[in-house]
Scaffold this motif. Sequence first.
Motif, PDB file in Angstrom:
ATOM      1  N   LEU A 397       0.685  -1.643   0.120  1.00  0.00           N
ATOM      2  CA  LEU A 397      -0.237   0.097   0.010  1.00  0.00           C
ATOM      3  C   LEU A 397       0.868   1.132   0.029  1.00  0.00           C
ATOM      4  O   LEU A 397       0.618   2.303  -0.628  1.00  0.00           O
ATOM      5  CB  LEU A 397      -0.680   0.181   1.053  1.00  0.00           C
ATOM      6  CG  LEU A 397      -1.951  -1.347   1.600  1.00  0.00           C
ATOM      7  CD1 LEU A 397      -2.364  -1.153   2.715  1.00  0.00           C
ATOM      8  CD2 LEU A 397      -2.751  -0.615  -0.006  1.00  0.00           C
ATOM      9  N   SER A 398       2.196   0.813   1.178  1.00  0.00           N
ATOM     10  CA  SER A 398       2.997   2.353   0.982  1.00  0.00           C
ATOM     11  C   SER A 398       3.460   2.819  -1.123  1.00  0.00           C
ATOM     12  O   SER A 398       3.669   4.212  -1.305  1.00  0.00           O
ATOM     13  CB  SER A 398       3.987   2.146   1.413  1.00  0.00           C
ATOM     14  OG  SER A 398       3.617   2.575   2.907  1.00  0.00           O
ATOM     15  N   SER A 400       1.587   3.120  -3.768  1.00  0.00           N
ATOM     16  CA  SER A 400       0.129   3.273  -4.118  1.00  0.00           C
ATOM     17  C   SER A 400      -0.090   5.332  -2.860  1.00  0.00           C
ATOM     18  O   SER A 400      -0.273   4.917  -2.024  1.00  0.00           O
ATOM     19  CB  SER A 400      -0.943   2.656  -3.657  1.00  0.00           C
ATOM     20  OG  SER A 400      -0.678   1.121  -4.236  1.00  0.00           O
ATOM     21  N   LYS A 401      -0.561   6.043  -4.129  1.00  0.00           N
ATOM     22  CA  LYS A 401      -1.125   6.810  -4.226  1.00  0.00           C
ATOM     23  C   LYS A 401      -2.001   8.079  -3.831  1.00  0.00           C
ATOM     24  O   LYS A 401      -2.269   8.781  -3.547  1.00  0.00           O
ATOM     25  CB  LYS A 401      -0.097   8.472  -4.066  1.00  0.00           C
ATOM     26  CG  LYS A 401       1.941   8.168  -4.491  1.00  0.00           C
ATOM     27  CD  LYS A 401       1.971   7.827  -2.976  1.00  0.00           C
ATOM     28  CE  LYS A 401       3.888   7.777  -2.904  1.00  0.00           C
ATOM     29  NZ  LYS A 401       4.210   6.878  -1.633  1.00  0.00           N
ATOM     30  N   ASP A 402      -2.292   7.259  -3.834  1.00  0.00           N
ATOM     31  CA  ASP A 402      -4.314   7.353  -3.505  1.00  0.00           C
ATOM     32  C   ASP A 402      -5.079   7.345  -2.846  1.00  0.00           C
ATOM     33  O   ASP A 402      -4.402   6.222  -1.730  1.00  0.00           O
ATOM     34  CB  ASP A 402      -4.819   6.350  -4.715  1.00  0.00           C
ATOM     35  CG  ASP A 402      -5.044   5.048  -4.598  1.00  0.00           C
ATOM     36  OD1 ASP A 402      -5.438   4.490  -3.820  1.00  0.00           O
ATOM     37  OD2 ASP A 402      -3.644   3.778  -4.723  1.00  0.00           O
ATOM     38  N   LEU A 403      -5.599   8.037  -2.594  1.00  0.00           N
ATOM     39  CA  LEU A 403      -6.852   8.034  -1.208  1.00  0.00           C
ATOM     40  C   LEU A 403      -6.895   6.474  -0.331  1.00  0.00           C
ATOM     41  O   LEU A 403      -6.360   6.870   0.657  1.00  0.00           O
ATOM     42  CB  LEU A 403      -7.657   9.113  -1.521  1.00  0.00           C
ATOM     43  CG  LEU A 403      -7.448  11.091  -1.681  1.00  0.00           C
ATOM     44  CD1 LEU A 403      -8.841  10.853  -1.946  1.00  0.00           C
ATOM     45  CD2 LEU A 403      -5.875  10.904  -0.781  1.00  0.00           C
ATOM     46  N   SER A 405      -6.106   3.574  -1.095  1.00  0.00           N
ATOM     47  CA  SER A 405      -4.730   3.002  -0.514  1.00  0.00           C
ATOM     48  C   SER A 405      -4.186   4.216   0.818  1.00  0.00           C
ATOM     49  O   SER A 405      -3.711   3.464   1.325  1.00  0.00           O
ATOM     50  CB  SER A 405      -3.483   3.214  -1.807  1.00  0.00           C
ATOM     51  OG  SER A 405      -4.411   1.637  -2.653  1.00  0.00           O
ATOM     52  N   GLN A 406      -3.824   5.293   0.272  1.00  0.00           N
ATOM     53  CA  GLN A 406      -3.415   5.210   1.649  1.00  0.00           C
ATOM     54  C   GLN A 406      -4.592   5.407   2.819  1.00  0.00           C
ATOM     55  O   GLN A 406      -3.650   5.752   3.659  1.00  0.00           O
ATOM     56  CB  GLN A 406      -2.739   7.005   2.023  1.00  0.00           C
ATOM     57  CG  GLN A 406      -2.031   7.333   0.670  1.00  0.00           C
ATOM     58  CD  GLN A 406      -0.446   6.593   1.033  1.00  0.00           C
ATOM     59  OE1 GLN A 406      -0.414   7.178   2.100  1.00  0.00           O
ATOM     60  NE2 GLN A 406       0.033   5.480   0.765  1.00  0.00           N
ATOM     61  N   LEU A 409      -3.966   2.234   4.928  1.00  0.00           N
ATOM     62  CA  LEU A 409      -2.578   1.830   4.842  1.00  0.00           C
ATOM     63  C   LEU A 409      -2.455   2.309   6.646  1.00  0.00           C
ATOM     64  O   LEU A 409      -2.750   1.531   7.390  1.00  0.00           O
ATOM     65  CB  LEU A 409      -1.727   2.462   4.445  1.00  0.00           C
ATOM     66  CG  LEU A 409      -0.264   2.619   4.942  1.00  0.00           C
ATOM     67  CD1 LEU A 409       0.195   1.789   5.193  1.00  0.00           C
ATOM     68  CD2 LEU A 409       1.220   3.512   4.253  1.00  0.00           C
ATOM     69  N   ASP A 410      -3.734   3.972   6.894  1.00  0.00           N
ATOM     70  CA  ASP A 410      -3.736   4.449   8.106  1.00  0.00           C
ATOM     71  C   ASP A 410      -4.076   3.022   8.927  1.00  0.00           C
ATOM     72  O   ASP A 410      -3.862   2.884  10.197  1.00  0.00           O
ATOM     73  CB  ASP A 410      -4.384   5.281   7.946  1.00  0.00           C
ATOM     74  CG  ASP A 410      -3.358   6.339   7.673  1.00  0.00           C
ATOM     75  OD1 ASP A 410      -2.237   6.586   7.355  1.00  0.00           O
ATOM     76  OD2 ASP A 410      -4.006   8.110   6.860  1.00  0.00           O
TER      77      ASP A 410
END
Length: 829
Positions: A397-398, A400-403, A405-406, A409-410
């Motif tokens: 997931l790290s 990828s920069k899409d919202l 995925s982030q 990740l959080d």
Amino acid sequence: MPAARDALAREIAAARGREVCFVATVDAGGRLVAVRVAARGTPDMVLALPGFAARGEMLVHNHPTGNLEPSAADLSVAARLHDGGVGFAIINNAATELYVVVEIPKATPEVRLDPFEVIATLGEDGPVARELGVYEDRPSQRDMAAYITDAYNDGGIVLMEAGTGVGKSFAYLVPLLRWAQANRERTIVSTNTINLQEQLVGKDLPLLRRALSTADYTPTFALLKGWRNYLCLSRLQLAGAGQQSLLEPERQEEVVSIAEWATRTRDGTLGDLPFTPSHEVWDEVAAEPDLCTRLKCPHFEACFLFKARRQAAEADVVVVNHHLLAADLSVRRASENWQDAAVLPPYQRLILDEAHHLEDVAANHLGVQVGSRGIRRLLGRFERSGRGLLPALAAELSSSKDLLSQASLDLLRQRLMPAVVDARRASELLLTRIMTRLEEPGMGTMRLDEEFARDPIWDDGLGRELEATLGAFRELQGLVETIADRMSQIESTDRRTQMLGEMRGVVRRLESASDGLNATLRPPAGGPPTVRWLERTGPRGSQVAMNAVPLDLAPVLKDLLFDRLKTVVLTSATLAASGDFGFLESRIGLQGEDSPVTTREILPSPFDYGAQCLFGVPQDFPDPREDEAGHDAAIAKAVQEVAWASDGGMFVLFTSHAALRRAAAELRRSLDPRWPLLIQGERPRDQLLQRFRDTGNAILLGTDSFWEGVDVPGRALRALLICKLPFKVPSEPITAARLERLVERGEDGFMGYLLPHAALKLKQGFGRLIRSRADVGVVLLLDSRVLTKRYGRLLLSGLPRADRVEGPWAAVRTRCEDFFARHSIGAEV
């Protein structure tokens, strides 16, 4: 028919227009009158394994495009199905058009077998003898083959005890192959041991294929194992790509070795792997039913498991073990599926070899077990020492920069990882609570009855810890599903999809563990009687297991198995206790006025036990119950004195690990080093047996697993010492519950359960010695109770008719020395 057409259209619509595979029943006018769903697929394809439909039915699937032209794959499936007597057709999504690719072959009456022709196949001038290059007259084998032929012709349940040397595998394989040739109907052959499976698939069936092949028929067979025995290529790819985050460095080399082996393996099973992988690595690469994406998997065509299942679906003989058979019954019971493929392809003919194990194996599979080792391994799949699915998914997931995925990740870092810690903490408190109770003096195993609900352990904290564990498992499920839902809204990589599938699979297993915890610790009211218990397991009792199994399997097996099949043959070298099948019949649902059993036969061994074997029982050995130390000392002395007479070559069979350890300690101190001492548990069983055979004069101390399923023909084994009568321990949870049930019915638990079981076990142990016409040796039963107790004659009556000596140990020893000297297999002193 309108009802069938509506059902087809309704199921296709429910699948959102994707391809659906149906099994249809067709009336005399060629109209579809009933349908059932066999499989659901994608817009482009659907699984159509042979075995979905039975002879006389039709397999139907839709083409969502409306173009009913059969593809090359359709034609291939249609041809294969036709050989099995099944038709094949294609419909549109509205079920208004039907294109029949292959009509249902007209039903043909069953072709009866001539028993005399089957016997001739095994005779002196038959094809089997020609292939073997040698003929050995075995009247009992011919009789057994004739009885089984009648069971195929007329149906029914056959019980046949076949003594050592009868050649029972050929006796049942020849009739079932002749039946397959005449009627194109498969038979399932189920065994208990791997050794027998390997003998059937690696030796007996290949020989019979060569012997029985004709211009228009070649026998086919397949070996089918449980899911986790097969390597999953998709999971292997994931493990290989994510080694740094999934596995510890010392395990990564194993993945590389497995990947290299995968390019050359015969069948992709654990048994073909030239080394034993660690549990952690095999957990990451083994096939798992709840992780498998079937047709969606890019490796589906090459999949070892589905190759084996396709082969099994088309084979005359499918060889499985009792565990897989029981798993199939469990799935069929849960899904009420008695016609289509489940774990096994559909079948109506079954051979149960080593059938005396059926009850115990079925109990394990139709019950539940939850263990500390399993729970820890499941949670370790999420994360262990910075490795596992969560660190691997976090790394993915790290990138990828899409919202979404982030955000995922959080959620993974802030809530899912702490939730795993909470689940581990809660479950450890629960397991520690149970372990502490089992560590109390005299405990070790604790049977759970209705009184357990009022046990002080609940007030001490078990209830809180159980609720905390179940709640933590539910929290994990919710968080994993939330991340999975988020990921489904974006275009995801195959690797990410596979990781999410893995995590969902772990969650499903935690759900099963939760169900098991409830079933064992606080079962709901009602339901069939079960036996529940807690026990310490593993090395030095370091693990905890919680168990719940059905108390009475007889009605279950009768309903799931015996009432649903045309032919069932139950055979073993030990089925009749003291010449009576009643004990077995009562345990597995074959007793009573409405018993479906049609044949009960005891087929004698062709061996001349009177000339080949001396059986001795010393009268003056201490009673093992009243003088344990004295009995231990007498055993150690007997082993040494017989070893001087036989020059080793000895099995010493115990009924408990504790007794074995005591004997091992004494013999290590006092036994002459010329005889290698092999101790069960110090090496794997197969290695011990191989060294025993290679050495030729070793002394092997073994417990339960060496009482049966061990074949050491020839001079290597020439003395067998049975230290104690093999009675079950009455306080063991299942045994205690079964004895209580007999008492409730007004029956004698000792005579009705403990004694028949001991008679079978004793006969199994005795059977380890004489394995061929050339074998000779001595069997000693070092438990004088068989001479002093009234039940002794019943135990002795079921044993082979060897030359017997009873008397003081000195007299028995002298007869042993004379026997070995006469046969020139004693020691040179």
